[in-house]
Design an enzyme around this catalytic site. Structure first.
Site, PDB file in Angstrom:
ATOM      1  CG  ASN A  48      -1.516   1.354   1.490  1.00 43.73           C
ATOM      2  OD1 ASN A  48      -2.370   1.820   0.736  1.00 43.73           O
ATOM      3  ND2 ASN A  48      -1.042   2.005   2.548  1.00 43.73           N
ATOM      4  CE1 TYR A  86      -0.394   8.076  -6.455  1.00 48.47           C
ATOM      5  CE2 TYR A  86      -2.072   8.379  -8.150  1.00 48.47           C
ATOM      6  CZ  TYR A  86      -1.686   7.871  -6.930  1.00 48.47           C
ATOM      7  OH  TYR A  86      -2.575   7.164  -6.173  1.00 48.47           O
ATOM      8  CE  LYS A 129      -0.261   4.270  -6.332  1.00 48.76           C
ATOM      9  NZ  LYS A 129       0.000   3.337  -5.211  1.00 48.76           N
TER      10      LYS A 129
END
Ligand code: ZN
Length: 653
Positions: free
Chosen positions: A483, A550, A554
């Site tokens: 996470n 980002y 991801k």
């Protein structure tokens, strides 16, 4: 052992129950006297009856309460006259006795009285205190049977070993009637513990401490010095995790396994007579419920399992009855290189086994110095391990939680989705290690099933140390929730900052790739087959301009997980992703940021928060429940999946 009578303030009221709770907590707070719910105490008094009469009452510890923390309501009020009538019966099965005890209660909502209630009832003194003091038990485990009487003197009555329950109460009643005098202050139950009596709580307590102190003095002068040994070596995490897998397979359920390499354990496993002294049996038969009759010495698990089954079969034949078998896996493992491993269905069980065996080591050590360690017989131990009251407990036991015995690692656990995942997995029974960059990773939970470790996900050495500590504390790794991640400041590609790029990619992608590599052998050694969930983002399917580092990190994470799903399927490891969006209760967001975004789209803050097709609020806790579900058996046929948790997004759908 000094008296601690004046250490804590005495209760202001002279209510005997307040006094009883006070003296109980004094005894209960000393692990050399009682461990984990052991021991019990009582006071005799009167209770006003609804008719206006008064009833002579025994207030005795209720089962399920721990002396260290017992409140006044933890004592069960019983009709003393009825208890003394029961003692005139010739024989009573323990289940019948427990039923009779409940029928003698003066309050239907009281806890079940201690199984030793009749023993308290038969003693004439007002105050009765009972512990399983190590020093007393030690003196009863040596070949010299007269030692305990000589050391403690004629003021104690020494009673041969009989298992707790009705038969023990009857025997003590008989011996007390025959031998007790005005000077008798206590009773030693061989292989079990000490009772002291008194006219006040203080008198019974001081007598207790004085007798234990005399026993401890004798042991201290027993000659010889405790064995010391060099520190134990580091053991590769995979070696321990592989053993947990075998152990769990022998038990038929996943077990938590903890390694103990403290100096006491290191010294004990270095004993040249380890194989002999440990195989005599536990210090008191009750401990077999926590530690099994004997620990496993070395690594021959198959042989241990065969021996355990033989022990049960032999005792079934002796009794002419069949029992509900407990699993044959050891709960204590002693190995010269590993030190002590303790195992249990839960962290609490494994920790209790460790506490009990740490005391057993001290008792064995002292008894050997006094001439040898003599334990109760295998039959005596079996009768307690498979006692009808214990067997009844097994049948009543609630179904375990979904992840009982599982070990999970959650990165980025200090806040937001990671914190919620750690708490959800704990709530569903798992042992959880949470990592994060800040100290607040420690306050995710106060449960012993939680271990918080400050570690930067980008630091490979720190993360390898996390895996090692996970295995040393809980035995292995079954669930990995990747996470940890960071966001980036908004900037177009034309103004890309090198440091931001490498920081975001380094945290959100490189660090996860390394963690996957290092965790894979442990996940492959899971007794339940490993499960991985990575927290990705809606940005992958529906990117927005200005957050290239980002979005790309991801997207890379998503592809990494798909590849892991392919590569790890043969080992049964499942790898899935969740893509939450607009989870506003995480550290990525604050009020100002939400307001700024809402303004940018010309929306109210509330409309911005619910800006999804279902107009539903997405919370960290909600994401955590999906993550837990993905790790459960319900999703055993799902790997390589990407589950949106975004309230529905037309660009994703
Ligand atoms: Zn006891």
């Amino acid at each position: 052992m000094p008296s601690r009578w004046n250490d804590a303030p005495l209760p202001e009221s002279d209510d005997p129950l307040d006094q009883l709770a006070h003296v109980s907590r004094l005894l209960g707070s000393d692990p050399d006297l009682v461990l984990h719910g052991g021991g019990n105490t009582s006071v005799k008094g009167v209770t006003p009856d609804i008719t206006g009469a008064t009833v002579e009452t025994l207030f005795v510890k209720g089962s399920g309460y721990d002396l260290a923390t017992i409140p006044p309501r933890g004592f069960a009020p019983l009709r003393l006259a009825r208890l003394r009538e029961l003692l005139t019966v010739d024989s009573l099965r323990d289940a019948q006795m427990m039923n009779q005890l409940r029928c003698a209660l003066l309050d239907s909502s009281a806890p079940d009285p201690s199984v030793e209630a009749l023993l308290h009832a038969l003693l004439p003194h007002r105050w009765v205190l009972h512990t399983h003091a190590d020093a007393i038990v030690t003196l009863t485990h040596v070949p010299d049977e007269g030692l305990v009487q000589r050391v403690l003197g004629e003021e104690v009555l020494v009673v041969p070993y009989v298992m707790p329950g009705f038969d023990l109460a009857r025997l003590v009643a008989m011996l007390w009637a025959e031998r007790a005098t005005e000077d008798t202050t206590g009773i030693v139950l061989r292989g079990h513990g000490l009772f002291t009596v008194g006219d006040s709580a203080e008198q019974a307590y001081e007598r207790h401490i004085a007798l234990v102190d005399r026993a401890a003095d004798r042991i201290g002068s027993g000659g010889g010095v405790p064995i010391s040994a060099p520190a134990l070596p580091d053991v590769p995490a995979l070696e321990l995790a592989s053993f947990r897998k075998e152990l769990s397979q022998a038990a038929g359920v996943p077990l938590i396994v903890t390694r103990h390499s403290d100096p006491a354990a290191a010294a004990f496993v270095a004993r040249p007579d380890l194989d002999v002294v440990t195989q005599q049996g536990p210090a008191t038969p009750e401990h077999s419920i926590r530690t099994k009759r004997v620990p496993m010495v070395g690594r021959r698990l198959d042989a241990y399992v065969v021996d355990y089954d033989d022990y049960v079969t032999a005792n079934e034949e002796r009794l002419g009855a069949t029992v509900t078998r407990l699993d044959p896996a050891p709960r204590v493992v002693l190995d010269p290189r590993w030190g002590m491993l303790t195992a249990g269905r839960t962290v609490k069980d494994a920790d209790i086994a460790a506490d009990v065996y740490h005391h057993t080591m001290g008792i064995i050590d002292a008894a050997v110095r006094l001439g040898g360690y003599v334990a109760p017989t295998a039959a005596e131990i079996f009768d307690v391990e498979y006692w009808e009251l214990e067997q009844a407990k097994l049948k009543r036991a609630a179904a375990p939680s979904r992840f009982t015995g599982y070990v999970a690692l959650v990165t980025g656990a200090a806040t937001g989705i990671g914190r919620a995942c750690a708490q959800e997995l704990l709530a569903q029974g798992a042992a959880v290690v949470g990592t994060g960059r800040h100290e607040n990773v420690h306050d995710v939970s106060g449960s012993p099933a939680y271990l918080g470790i400050v570690a930067d996900a980008k630091d490979p050495a720190a993360m390898r140390a996390v895996l090692q500590r996970t295995v040393e504390r809980f035995g292995g790794l079954d669930i990995l929730v990747a996470n940890a991640g960071i966001y980036c400041p908004t900037a177009p590609i034309a103004e890309l900052d090198d440091d931001v790029w490498s920081d975001v990619l380094g945290t959100n992608l490189d660090a996860v790739a390394r963690l996957f590599r290092d965790a894979h052998p442990l996940l492959a050694a899971s007794p339940v087959k490993g499960r991985v969930v990575a927290v990705s983002s809606k940005n992958v399917a529906a990117p927005g301009p200005g957050v290239a580092p980002y979005s790309v990190s991801k997207a890379g994470l998503t592809q990494l997980c798909r590849l892991a799903a392919l590569e790890w399927a043969p080992a049964g490891i499942r790898v899935n992703l969740v893509t939450p969006d607009a989870v506003f209760d995480t550290a990525l967001w604050n009020e100002d940021l939400v307001k700024a975004r809402a303004d940018k789209y010309g929306l109210s803050v509330d409309d911005y928060r619910l800006r999804n097709l279902l107009r539903t609020e997405i919370t960290s806790a909600g994401v955590a429940r999906v993550v837990a579900d993905l790790c459960s058996a319900d999703f055993s046929a799902t790997t390589g999946a990407v589950i949106p948790i975004d309230g529905g997004n037309d660009r994703v759908i």
